[in-house]
Enzyme design. Structure first.
Site, short mmCIF file in Angstrom:
data_model
loop_
_atom_site.label_atom_id
_atom_site.label_comp_id
_atom_site.label_asym_id
_atom_site.label_seq_id
_atom_site.Cartn_x
_atom_site.Cartn_y
_atom_site.Cartn_z
N LYS A 133 0.35 -1.07 -0.18
CA LYS A 133 0.29 -0.63 -0.04
C LYS A 133 0.60 1.33 0.28
CE LYS A 133 -3.49 -2.29 0.27
NZ LYS A 133 -2.73 -4.27 -0.05
N GLU A 170 -6.45 2.19 -2.79
CA GLU A 170 -5.95 1.15 -2.93
C GLU A 170 -6.43 -0.50 -4.48
OE1 GLU A 170 -5.99 -1.96 0.55
OE2 GLU A 170 -8.05 -2.59 -0.22
N PHE A 196 -22.01 -9.92 16.20
CA PHE A 196 -21.60 -10.51 15.05
C PHE A 196 -20.44 -11.61 15.08
CE2 PHE A 196 -23.34 -6.27 13.59
CZ PHE A 196 -24.52 -6.47 13.11
#
Length: 774
Positions: free
Chosen positions: A163, A335, A399
């Site tokens: 990155k 990205e 979650f």
């Protein structure tokens, strides 16, 4: 053909035991026409390559296999030891085992996968997404073997996979970029220093990251330190690379991405954007194409900059350039993902192009078609497409990933898989009986819908979710109810969804779908209809004579009340009272009557005044096969699809029976009683309530990465207790209250089962001494 890769201590590999895979797995293993038919245009008359090995698993492996077989290619699946009977193994022409259950010893083991390529004689390798898909060393090794890598060159993967490096390349290419620090963060103190220089809020990101892993937002020094630590651990675990960088966090951003294809001749074709702003913890939840945010001019400029970046790194194959966009039309490079994206089906719907097919053609050195251009696609966007990621995770418990086996799995009727033949598409690597384990990503499927307009597309998604039956073993959970709630949320319907949308609208987590008054009445009326239908069956069964003929008089739906006539008490929740003498659930008195040749259900809340007028629900078409999970009914002119889940704790009897009713995403526990039964329940003892505030349990199977407390330590409410890793994600467990740590029952590195005790707490020093003495 099934083979095995086995390893010795010297890490040498052999292929053995060649047996026809489909013969081994039985007739059920033959690929079904429902998952292998295709409806994309431009099928190649001759395969670009003789064969392809898919270095992946699950739905993406099935996706690639489907298109490759349509193109006439020999398909080869790889699998880990527990997945010998997996769906992708059965779909492929051949399958080869590449190691044990852990990804590191199978799907991520480069030596094992390369040995499988050699053993099978594969002419090309498609990496799918995740695992080795963006590993430049793997791509290089495949190329060195003389095998076509179905993806970009290793150099492009290396450039865009880092990155920090990719951002500099984007800057040099003239692509808009987010302000930030172009260097590697050294430690927590350095993270705070750089964050202050860039200016809070900041995004801490793994240089080798992707898929939302190794990313944290920090608004102050304390969060920067925690974000650095957690992102580092997650980056090492997911990518084997601990380098982090920091950039400015764009507030209220929308996540927009451009799909592209590039061939060996340097031609780059960009597709209409995908909006992926509905995210949780940087993980995409809903994706759509096109975006309601972009104008044609902004779309054109995004495509131009995406193509510039692809050209700068000599890109080929499918790739995605991701941007952050604000409401003013400004956008910044985020990205580039050098692989096929999870959400690629929405692009296929709005363009009519099979992206996997073109990936395989490009790998075979075939050029993109002359008439396939960025401009031609932009002028002919085909409606709207929406994808929902269906995960084995519990939205009611933060979650957290869920594990178990699928006992009843039924995809929406009429849907197709891996193609565009229907307006509802389910790309899945599971089937009934599949086990969702801790070893891999908890995705069950990608549910994709298409419509002429955005509203039509969302409505179709809501209907598909209503018709999607996913039931697992005890404790198994999935996120379909949360997805349904998102689809009915006013902000989502208005396309007002920056990446902070879920955080803003669900600050206390998901509390379940809240039904409106009419929906609640329809749910209660449906419960009464279900019970009347089941009671009618009981009457008919009791009336059957021993010689098999029914000697009972003919019974009707509204007079077979099993002792209660045509009246039922529907309790949403548990019947009876709690310890304080208050009702556990909400009780409704219902009466089913025949009126003007049709049925009407009268519904009155029992807590209402005695003189309150009952609501009247007129029932139209009603279709339910007894004990089946789906029921269709028309109420007050509204067509409803309702899910009925097996009665629990009653032995299947028709009286005082508890069952779950699913309506519009809400899951409602229903108990339907005769008036007499309801009266008797008021005298039942309240169930014992167990206080768990003194214990921290593992909410899921996983590994204890670190323990942040020790016995005798004073802790505050919400303080970090430990970090668990499950399904590739780091999860921080925090104290349920202030107190003193009495005992640590687990150690770092230990594997934990669901509900396993990690830490116990006490309130005072005296309690601690008593606990230690015991």
């Amino acid at each position: 053909m099934r083979r095995f890769i086995t390893s010795s201590s010297a890490r040498t590999f052999r292929a053995s035991l060649a047996t026809p895979a489909h013969a081994r797995l039985g007739s059920a293993a033959a690929p079904s026409t429902a998952t292998t038919t295709r409806a994309f245009s431009g099928a190649a008359p001759e395969p670009p390559l003789e064969s392809v090995l898919i270095a992946n698993r699950g739905e993406i492996a099935c996706r690639v296999i489907t298109t490759a077989r349509k193109m006439g290619m020999r398909t080869i699946a790889v699998y880990s030891q527990p997945e010998a009977l997996a769906r992708h193994v059965q779909l492929a022409d051949e399958a080869i085992c590449v190691g044990g259950p852990n990804s590191s010893e199978s799907y991520l083991d480069m030596d094992n996968v390369c040995a499988a390529i050699e053993a099978t004689g594969a002419k090309s390798v498609h990496p799918g997404y995740g695992f080795l898909s963006e590993n430049s060393v793997f791509a290089e090794r495949v190329e060195a073997m003389g095998v076509a890598f179905v993806g970009p060159p290793s150099g492009a993967i290396d450039s865009m996979g880092d990155k920090i490096k990719s951002k500099q390349i984007a800057i040099d290419a003239g692509v808009n970029c987010i302000p930030g620090f172009q260097g590697v963060i050294q430690d927590e103190d350095d993270a705070c220093k750089v964050a202050r220089e860039v200016g809070y809020p900041v995004m801490i990101k793994a240089s080798a990251g992707g898929g939302g892993k190794g990313m944290r937002i920090a608004w102050n020094d304390e969060e920067a330190k925690e974000g650095y630590r957690l992102s580092t651990e997650e980056a090492i675990m997911s990518f084997g690379d601990d380098r982090l960088f920091i950039e400015k966090f764009i507030e209220e951003p929308h996540h927009i991405e451009i799909q592209l294809l590039a061939d060996h001749d340097g031609k780059v074709v960009c597709f209409p954007e995908r909006e992926c702003s509905v995210q949780r913890r940087n993980q995409k939840v809903l994706e759509e194409s096109p975006s309601a945010l972009l104008t044609p001019e902004v779309r054109s400029e995004m495509c131009r900059q995406a193509a510039m970046l692809a050209t700068a790194v000599n890109y080929r194959s499918a790739g995605t350039v991701e941007f952050l966009a604000d409401k003013h039309g400004n956008f910044y490079f985020l990205e580039m993902n050098t692989r096929l994206q999870v959400e690629h089906p929405v692009t296929e719907y709005v363009s009519g192009v099979d992206l996997v097919e073109h990936m395989l053609k490009i790998a075979g050195k075939q050029p993109l078609p002359a008439d396939l251009t960025t401009e031609s696609i932009a002028k002919n966007i085909k409606g709207w497409a929406l994808e929902a990621r269906v995960y084995a995770e519990d939205p009611f418990r933060g979650f957290l990933p869920s594990t178990g086996s699928l006992l009843d799995y039924r995809e929406p009727e009429g849907c197709t898989a891996f193609n565009l033949e229907s307006n509802v598409r389910v790309d899945s690597g599971v089937r009934e009986g599949t086990e969702i384990s801790t070893y891999y990503d908890p995705m069950i499927s990608k549910l994709v819908t298409h419509g002429a307009t955005r509203d039509e597309c969302i409505d179709r998604m809501s209907d598909a979710l209503n018709r999607y039956v996913i039931l697992g073993t005890a404790g198994f959970a999935h996120n379909a109810s949360f997805l349904a709630d998102l689809c009915r949320h006013p902000r989502f319907r208005r396309a007002e969804t920056p990446t902070s949308f879920i955080e803003e609208e669900y600050p206390d987590g998901f509390q379940g779908v809240q039904l409106d008054e009419q929906e609640t009445l329809h749910a209660v009326a449906t419960a009464a209809m279900i019970q009347a239908t089941r009671a009618e069956r009981e009457v008919m069964q009791v009336g059957a004579s021993s010689d098999g003929y029914n000697s009972a008089p003919e019974a009707s739906l509204f007079d077979a009340g099993a002792g209660g006539g045509d009246e039922w008490v529907v309790v949403q929740g548990l019947p009876g009272n709690d310890e304080a003498g208050e009702p556990n659930g909400t009780a409704y008195h219902t009466r089913i009557v025949d009126e003007d040749g049709g049925l009407v259900v009268e519904v009155r809340a029992m807590a209402a005044d005695a003189g309150a007028v009952a609501a009247r629900v007129r029932v139209g078409d009603y279709s339910w096969q007894l004990e089946q999970p789906l029921l269709e009914v028309e109420m007050d002119g509204v067509a409803r699809v309702v899910q009925y889940h097996t009665p629990s704790g009653t032995g299947g009897g028709t009286r005082a029976c508890g069952f779950n009713l699913g309506l519009c995403g809400a899951v409602l526990p229903m108990n339907v009683l005769t008036p007499k039964e309801h009266e008797l329940y008021q005298h039942m003892l309240a169930p014992e309530v167990v206080d768990t505030a003194n214990f921290v349990h593992s909410p899921m199977p996983g590994v204890l990465v670190s323990l942040s407390v020790e016995p005798g330590q004073h802790i505050e409410n919400g303080q970090e207790i430990c970090v668990m890793e499950a399904m590739k994600m780091q999860n921080v467990l925090r104290s349920p209250r202030a107190g003193i740590v009495a005992e640590c029952h687990a150690v770092a590195g230990q594997k934990l089962d669901v509900d396993q005790l990690i830490v116990s707490l006490v309130s005072e020093e005296a309690d601690l001494n008593e606990e230690l003495a015991a």
